[in-house]
Write a protein that holds these residues in place. Structure first.
Motif, PDB file in Angstrom:
ATOM      1  N   ALA A  73       0.933  -1.147   0.002  1.00 57.74           N
ATOM      2  CA  ALA A  73      -0.072   0.024  -0.069  1.00 57.74           C
ATOM      3  C   ALA A  73       0.821   1.184  -0.017  1.00 57.74           C
ATOM      4  CB  ALA A  73      -0.922   0.123   1.208  1.00 57.74           C
ATOM      5  N   ALA A  74       2.002   1.187   0.541  1.00 60.08           N
ATOM      6  CA  ALA A  74       3.092   2.321   0.692  1.00 60.08           C
ATOM      7  C   ALA A  74       3.580   2.868  -0.483  1.00 60.08           C
ATOM      8  CB  ALA A  74       4.189   1.932   1.643  1.00 60.08           C
ATOM      9  N   LEU A  75       3.434   1.756  -1.592  1.00 64.74           N
ATOM     10  CA  LEU A  75       4.185   2.096  -2.990  1.00 64.74           C
ATOM     11  C   LEU A  75       2.891   2.441  -3.891  1.00 64.74           C
ATOM     12  CD1 LEU A  75       6.030  -1.268  -3.245  1.00 64.74           C
ATOM     13  CD2 LEU A  75       6.829   1.200  -2.382  1.00 64.74           C
ATOM     14  N   ILE A  76       1.864   2.524  -3.529  1.00 68.62           N
ATOM     15  CA  ILE A  76       0.704   3.293  -4.604  1.00 68.62           C
ATOM     16  C   ILE A  76       0.998   4.373  -4.806  1.00 68.62           C
ATOM     17  CG2 ILE A  76      -1.628   3.852  -4.353  1.00 68.62           C
ATOM     18  CD1 ILE A  76      -2.298   2.024  -2.598  1.00 68.62           C
ATOM     19  N   ASP A  77       1.200   4.689  -6.156  1.00 70.27           N
ATOM     20  CA  ASP A  77       1.533   5.946  -6.888  1.00 70.27           C
ATOM     21  C   ASP A  77       0.257   6.664  -7.378  1.00 70.27           C
ATOM     22  OD1 ASP A  77       2.311   7.855  -8.526  1.00 70.27           O
ATOM     23  OD2 ASP A  77       3.722   6.781  -9.621  1.00 70.27           O
ATOM     24  N   PHE A  78      -0.180   7.673  -6.415  1.00 65.99           N
ATOM     25  CA  PHE A  78      -1.432   8.454  -6.590  1.00 65.99           C
ATOM     26  C   PHE A  78      -1.307   9.197  -7.812  1.00 65.99           C
ATOM     27  CE2 PHE A  78      -1.956   7.189  -2.536  1.00 65.99           C
ATOM     28  CZ  PHE A  78      -3.529   7.033  -2.187  1.00 65.99           C
ATOM     29  N   ASP A  79      -0.126   9.478  -8.532  1.00 64.17           N
ATOM     30  CA  ASP A  79       0.056  10.264  -9.749  1.00 64.17           C
ATOM     31  C   ASP A  79      -0.588   9.420 -10.755  1.00 64.17           C
ATOM     32  OD1 ASP A  79       0.801  12.593  -8.569  1.00 64.17           O
ATOM     33  OD2 ASP A  79       3.043  12.039  -8.857  1.00 64.17           O
ATOM     34  N   ALA A  80      -0.267   8.248 -10.676  1.00 62.83           N
ATOM     35  CA  ALA A  80      -0.715   6.939 -11.597  1.00 62.83           C
ATOM     36  C   ALA A  80      -2.329   6.795 -11.430  1.00 62.83           C
ATOM     37  CB  ALA A  80       0.000   5.736 -11.234  1.00 62.83           C
ATOM     38  N   LEU A  81      -2.650   6.753 -10.118  1.00 62.82           N
ATOM     39  CA  LEU A  81      -4.133   6.672 -10.048  1.00 62.82           C
ATOM     40  C   LEU A  81      -4.761   7.839 -10.743  1.00 62.82           C
ATOM     41  CD1 LEU A  81      -4.277   5.172  -6.418  1.00 62.82           C
ATOM     42  CD2 LEU A  81      -4.102   4.116  -8.578  1.00 62.82           C
ATOM     43  N   LEU A  82      -4.549   8.959 -10.391  1.00 64.49           N
ATOM     44  CA  LEU A  82      -5.093  10.294 -10.608  1.00 64.49           C
ATOM     45  C   LEU A  82      -4.963  10.504 -12.409  1.00 64.49           C
ATOM     46  CD1 LEU A  82      -4.185  12.813  -7.997  1.00 64.49           C
ATOM     47  CD2 LEU A  82      -6.270  11.702  -7.979  1.00 64.49           C
ATOM     48  N   GLY A  83      -3.915  10.022 -12.956  1.00 64.13           N
ATOM     49  CA  GLY A  83      -3.568   9.944 -14.212  1.00 64.13           C
ATOM     50  C   GLY A  83      -4.598   9.293 -15.126  1.00 64.13           C
ATOM     51  N   LEU A  84      -5.166   8.314 -14.536  1.00 67.31           N
ATOM     52  CA  LEU A  84      -6.360   7.543 -15.134  1.00 67.31           C
ATOM     53  C   LEU A  84      -7.554   8.351 -15.501  1.00 67.31           C
ATOM     54  CD1 LEU A  84      -6.135   4.112 -13.170  1.00 67.31           C
ATOM     55  CD2 LEU A  84      -5.111   4.868 -15.333  1.00 67.31           C
ATOM     56  N   GLY A  85      -7.845   9.277 -14.501  1.00 71.09           N
ATOM     57  CA  GLY A  85      -9.033  10.322 -14.676  1.00 71.09           C
ATOM     58  C   GLY A  85     -10.325   9.525 -14.613  1.00 71.09           C
ATOM     59  N   LEU A  86     -11.286   9.986 -15.362  1.00 70.20           N
ATOM     60  CA  LEU A  86     -12.588   9.191 -15.195  1.00 70.20           C
ATOM     61  C   LEU A  86     -12.656   7.795 -15.975  1.00 70.20           C
ATOM     62  CD1 LEU A  86     -14.840  12.542 -16.273  1.00 70.20           C
ATOM     63  CD2 LEU A  86     -14.465  11.477 -13.944  1.00 70.20           C
ATOM     64  N   GLY A  87     -11.601   7.583 -16.723  1.00 71.95           N
ATOM     65  CA  GLY A  87     -11.687   6.285 -17.131  1.00 71.95           C
ATOM     66  C   GLY A  87     -11.359   5.401 -16.259  1.00 71.95           C
ATOM     67  N   GLY A  88     -10.430   5.530 -15.221  1.00 72.84           N
ATOM     68  CA  GLY A  88     -10.425   4.617 -14.188  1.00 72.84           C
ATOM     69  C   GLY A  88     -11.611   4.317 -13.480  1.00 72.84           C
ATOM     70  N   ILE A  89     -12.182   5.499 -12.995  1.00 72.21           N
ATOM     71  CA  ILE A  89     -13.587   5.363 -12.311  1.00 72.21           C
ATOM     72  C   ILE A  89     -14.332   4.392 -12.920  1.00 72.21           C
ATOM     73  CG2 ILE A  89     -15.239   6.621 -11.373  1.00 72.21           C
ATOM     74  CD1 ILE A  89     -12.629   6.966  -9.820  1.00 72.21           C
ATOM     75  N   ALA A  90     -14.652   4.757 -14.529  1.00 73.42           N
ATOM     76  CA  ALA A  90     -15.333   3.709 -15.014  1.00 73.42           C
ATOM     77  C   ALA A  90     -15.149   2.461 -14.997  1.00 73.42           C
ATOM     78  CB  ALA A  90     -15.404   4.439 -16.621  1.00 73.42           C
ATOM     79  N   VAL A  91     -13.699   2.115 -15.005  1.00 77.64           N
ATOM     80  CA  VAL A  91     -13.437   0.713 -14.988  1.00 77.64           C
ATOM     81  C   VAL A  91     -13.737   0.173 -13.707  1.00 77.64           C
ATOM     82  CG1 VAL A  91     -11.287  -0.903 -14.872  1.00 77.64           C
ATOM     83  CG2 VAL A  91     -11.308   0.839 -16.506  1.00 77.64           C
ATOM     84  N   VAL A  92     -13.531   0.913 -12.563  1.00 75.95           N
ATOM     85  CA  VAL A  92     -14.055   0.301 -11.498  1.00 75.95           C
ATOM     86  C   VAL A  92     -15.334   0.110 -11.216  1.00 75.95           C
ATOM     87  CG1 VAL A  92     -14.100   0.922  -8.733  1.00 75.95           C
ATOM     88  CG2 VAL A  92     -12.031   1.747 -10.150  1.00 75.95           C
ATOM     89  N   VAL A  93     -16.298   1.028 -11.664  1.00 75.56           N
ATOM     90  CA  VAL A  93     -17.542   0.822 -11.800  1.00 75.56           C
ATOM     91  C   VAL A  93     -18.098  -0.441 -12.543  1.00 75.56           C
ATOM     92  CG1 VAL A  93     -19.753   1.831 -12.557  1.00 75.56           C
ATOM     93  CG2 VAL A  93     -18.177   3.285 -11.402  1.00 75.56           C
ATOM     94  N   ALA A  94     -17.330  -0.537 -13.728  1.00 72.14           N
ATOM     95  CA  ALA A  94     -17.746  -1.646 -14.631  1.00 72.14           C
ATOM     96  C   ALA A  94     -17.337  -3.093 -13.815  1.00 72.14           C
ATOM     97  CB  ALA A  94     -17.318  -1.513 -15.743  1.00 72.14           C
ATOM     98  N   VAL A  95     -16.431  -3.123 -13.155  1.00 69.72           N
ATOM     99  CA  VAL A  95     -15.762  -4.367 -12.570  1.00 69.72           C
ATOM    100  C   VAL A  95     -16.369  -4.556 -11.234  1.00 69.72           C
ATOM    101  CG1 VAL A  95     -14.133  -5.336 -11.082  1.00 69.72           C
ATOM    102  CG2 VAL A  95     -13.387  -4.133 -13.279  1.00 69.72           C
ATOM    103  N   THR A  96     -17.037  -3.455 -10.665  1.00 69.16           N
ATOM    104  CA  THR A  96     -17.932  -3.884  -9.116  1.00 69.16           C
ATOM    105  C   THR A  96     -19.318  -3.886  -9.580  1.00 69.16           C
ATOM    106  OG1 THR A  96     -17.746  -1.516  -8.795  1.00 69.16           O
ATOM    107  CG2 THR A  96     -15.919  -2.738  -7.707  1.00 69.16           C
ATOM    108  N   LEU A  97     -19.844  -3.161 -10.483  1.00 68.10           N
ATOM    109  CA  LEU A  97     -21.192  -2.968 -10.460  1.00 68.10           C
ATOM    110  C   LEU A  97     -21.835  -3.915 -11.606  1.00 68.10           C
ATOM    111  CD1 LEU A  97     -21.694   0.559  -9.231  1.00 68.10           C
ATOM    112  CD2 LEU A  97     -21.801  -1.382  -8.010  1.00 68.10           C
ATOM    113  N   ILE A  98     -21.024  -4.477 -12.532  1.00 61.68           N
ATOM    114  CA  ILE A  98     -21.583  -4.975 -13.730  1.00 61.68           C
ATOM    115  C   ILE A  98     -21.005  -6.478 -13.840  1.00 61.68           C
ATOM    116  CG2 ILE A  98     -21.655  -4.969 -16.225  1.00 61.68           C
ATOM    117  CD1 ILE A  98     -21.513  -1.880 -16.241  1.00 61.68           C
ATOM    118  N   VAL A  99     -19.675  -6.319 -14.021  1.00 63.61           N
ATOM    119  CA  VAL A  99     -18.875  -7.697 -14.123  1.00 63.61           C
ATOM    120  C   VAL A  99     -19.301  -8.618 -12.860  1.00 63.61           C
ATOM    121  CG1 VAL A  99     -16.780  -8.891 -14.585  1.00 63.61           C
ATOM    122  CG2 VAL A  99     -17.325  -6.709 -15.433  1.00 63.61           C
ATOM    123  N   ARG A 100     -18.954  -7.937 -11.540  1.00 63.54           N
ATOM    124  CA  ARG A 100     -19.138  -8.811 -10.466  1.00 63.54           C
ATOM    125  C   ARG A 100     -20.576  -9.352 -10.329  1.00 63.54           C
ATOM    126  NH1 ARG A 100     -16.293 -11.777  -6.812  1.00 63.54           N
ATOM    127  NH2 ARG A 100     -17.377 -11.956  -4.747  1.00 63.54           N
TER     128      ARG A 100
END
Length: 617
Positions: free
Chosen positions: A286-313
């Motif tokens: 967890a200490a190695l999480i690069d928040f710049d990489a997370l934020l760099g994903l933008g809304l596309g990253g959030i869309a992936v999370v939504v798809a994985v958790t609320l559609i695929v699962r």
């Protein structure tokens, strides 16, 4: 280079503290571990960086994962897997395929990556894992088949994710032909499983046949087992990279289903060791999480999370849990609770380092960012609020214990299961227990008149005990133990001889006289067949529930005034007060403490129960 020893010691101390705090607050420990890790990382305090552990991080993480996977697999005994065999198989096969394909498509669609990176992320996010599921189930009590499904998915899909990810990675980086993926996947899987099975056999032989030192036999057994897990992991890794997880899982499952001395002591040792390494690995990664990489994903990253958790699962859960034992609420719970753990985090970190070394910085950022974003959000939301989700969906039942697994006990267990109860059957007949387990019931081969046996099944947390054997003396003794020794709220007993009813009444046990109950059923069939048939089909979309009115704002209201509070498809059939029972009219006034019986559609009855008895939420 900074001396890593103080940092390691600090991580372990904080990890153990987080475990203790999590148990006190009844929150999955991984939530605190990931928060501590982020705080220690370069994004906040900067105590832990990628350079802190040097080249040794991969080895330490690998060995830690081996211990965690082995411990989780060790708990997957046949009787536990038999709680939901169809769901376990489907989650590990069809479910894994759906997770892989769905996640791959989501990454490709929302992040615009190449198919190679998308497939790599899809493979890694198949995994959930014991690192998140085990802490979750320590604070969330669900029925056995739900827990077994989550645990088995965590072990089996971790293996699939690790092996499939390395195969896809080699195709991506080394440039092997994509057609080699199925063959390479099977080769690695078979190699890992084979090593694990062989090592488990050797460990079992040593535990059973070897002459362990008499004075330290327990300690020696623990060390032999631990060494076996690490040897299985290391040997498999030396043959094919990332097959160690399969070997550790296979050795754990095989050993977990064999009998050998000091088994309970080994279980305790494994669990304690797992808590320590889990703390270290989760905080470190967890200490190695690069928040710049997370934020760099933008809304596309959030869309992936939504798809994985609320559609695929939800889709894979719906397809995997078609058995009648899974209630609608339990399917919702499984759909909403699928946090990702160590396997995708550790493998993604190692792959990202290799990609950066190869000059593929964008691919490395996308891979690590997407995987860690899904892990971070699912751990914080799904694991962190798992208990609240379970309570809201009413999938945290207290135990209902039935002593006697014959025809009466089985029929009653079926009806209680269909209502979502957490049913445990006790029977001394091994054939009965085997048949019950094969049919998916939670059954224990033991003596129901023994206090220790009842305690082992969890009678201290039971809301209901029912004695259904054909022997009144056995039923009376079970009832006496349940009522006087364990203070169970509700005790019901089958009484085969009418003259014995008084003995049960003296214990304040609800006695069901078999002769009278049979005559009553026959009379209903003759005089009111439609109602009798409806009552017999309650599990088919209908329900009848009796509750105590606890909503104080309803005290003093009439049935007419409460008509808006009662859902369509449900009626108040009976009201009981001070020992008297009546069919209510529109002007009947309800009082707090009244016992009200609702009948109607199961969803409508459920809604009415929540409104009139909110303390169940």
């Amino acid at each position: 280079m900074t001396d890593p020893l103080p940092i390691v010691v600090g991580i372990l101390a904080l990890g153990v503290g987080a475990q203790v705090l999590a148990k006190r607050l009844r929150v999955p420990s991984v939530l605190f571990l990931i928060v501590v890790g982020v705080a220690l990382g370069p994004e906040v305090l900067g105590f832990v960086t990628i350079e802190t552990f040097g080249d040794g991080l991969a080895t330490v993480v690998g060995l830690s994962v081996a211990i965690i996977i082995f411990d989780g697999a060790f708990h997957l005994r046949r009787e536990r897997l038999s709680q939901a065999p169809r769901a376990v198989v489907r989650m590990a096969t069809i479910g894994a395929v759906i997770a892989f394909v769905g996640t791959t498509l989501a990454v490709r669609l929302f992040l615009g990556t190449g198919w190679d990176v998308a497939a790599l992320v899809g493979a890694l996010l198949i995994a959930t894992g014991p690192t998140v599921i085990t802490p979750l189930l320590e604070v969330v009590t669900v029925r056995e088949h739900v827990a077994a499904t989550l645990e088995a998915e965590g072990i089996f899909n971790d293996v699939t994710a690790a092996v499939l990810a390395i195969v896809i990675f080699e195709v991506f980086v080394v440039g092997d032909a994509p057609a080699e993926i199925p063959v390479s996947f099977l080769q690695r899987l078979v190699a890992g499983l084979g090593v694990g099975i062989i090592v488990a056999g050797v460990v079992w032989y040593l535990l059973v046949e070897a002459d362990l030192p008499a004075g330290n036999a327990t300690q020696a057994a623990r060390l032999v087992t631990l060494t076996g897990a690490l040897v299985a992991f290391g040997l498999a890794e030396s043959i094919f990279p990332e097959t160690g997880v399969a070997a550790a899982a296979a050795s754990g499952v095989v050993l977990g289903n064999l009998e050998f001395p000091h088994r309970e002591e080994i279980l305790e040792f494994n669990r304690d060791l797992t808590l320590v390494v889990l703390s270290f690995v989760f905080i470190s990664l967890a200490a190695l999480i690069d928040f710049d990489a997370l934020l760099g994903l933008g809304l596309g990253g959030i869309a992936v999370v939504v798809a994985v958790t609320l559609i695929v699962r939800p889709v894979l859960v719906a397809i995997s849990t078609t058995h009648w034992r899974f209630s609608r609420a339990e399917k919702y719970f499984l759909s909403l609770v699928g946090p990702r753990g160590i396997i995708p985090a550790s493998v993604a970190t190692l792959f990202a380092i290799e990609l950066e070394a190869a000059g593929q910085f964008e691919a490395a950022q996308t891979l690590a960012g997407t995987v860690f974003l899904v892990i971070f959000i699912t751990v914080v939301i799904q694991a962190g609020f798992a208990r609240q989700i379970a309570e809201y969906l009413h999938v945290v039942p207290m135990k209902s214990i039935i002593v006697g697994g014959g025809r009466v006990g089985r029929a009653l267990a079926t009806r209680l299961e269909q209502r979502g109860e957490n049913v445990h059957l006790i029977d001394s007949d091994s054939e009965n227990v085997t048949d019950l387990r094969e049919d998916g019931f939670t059954a224990h081969e033991d003596d129901g008149t023994d206090a220790d046996a009842l305690r082992g099944v969890g009678i201290e947390d039971a809301k209901l005990v029912v004695a259904t054997t054909a022997d009144d003396d056995v039923n009376l003794l079970v009832s006496q133990l349940a009522r006087t020794k364990f203070d169970v709220e509700e005790v019901v007993a089958r009484v085969n001889s009418p003259e014995n009813v008084d003995a049960f009444d003296a214990l304040d046990v609800r006695a069901i006289d078999v002769a009278s109950a049979t005559a009553w059923s026959i009379d209903n069939e003759i005089e009111r067949p439609a109602l009798a048939h409806w009552m017999n089909e309650l599990g088919e979309g209908h329900d009848a529930q009796e509750i105590v009115v606890t909503a104080t704002e309803l005290d003093g209201a009439t049935i007419r005034e409460l008509s808006a509070e009662i859902p369509d498809g449900c009626i108040v059939a009976v009201v009981a007060r001070d020992g008297e029972t009546s069919v209510p009219g529109a002007d009947t006034v309800l009082e707090a403490g009244d016992r009200v019986t609702f009948i109607g559609r199961d969803d409508a009855v459920g809604s009415a129960v929540k409104r009139f008895h909110p303390h169940d939420e």
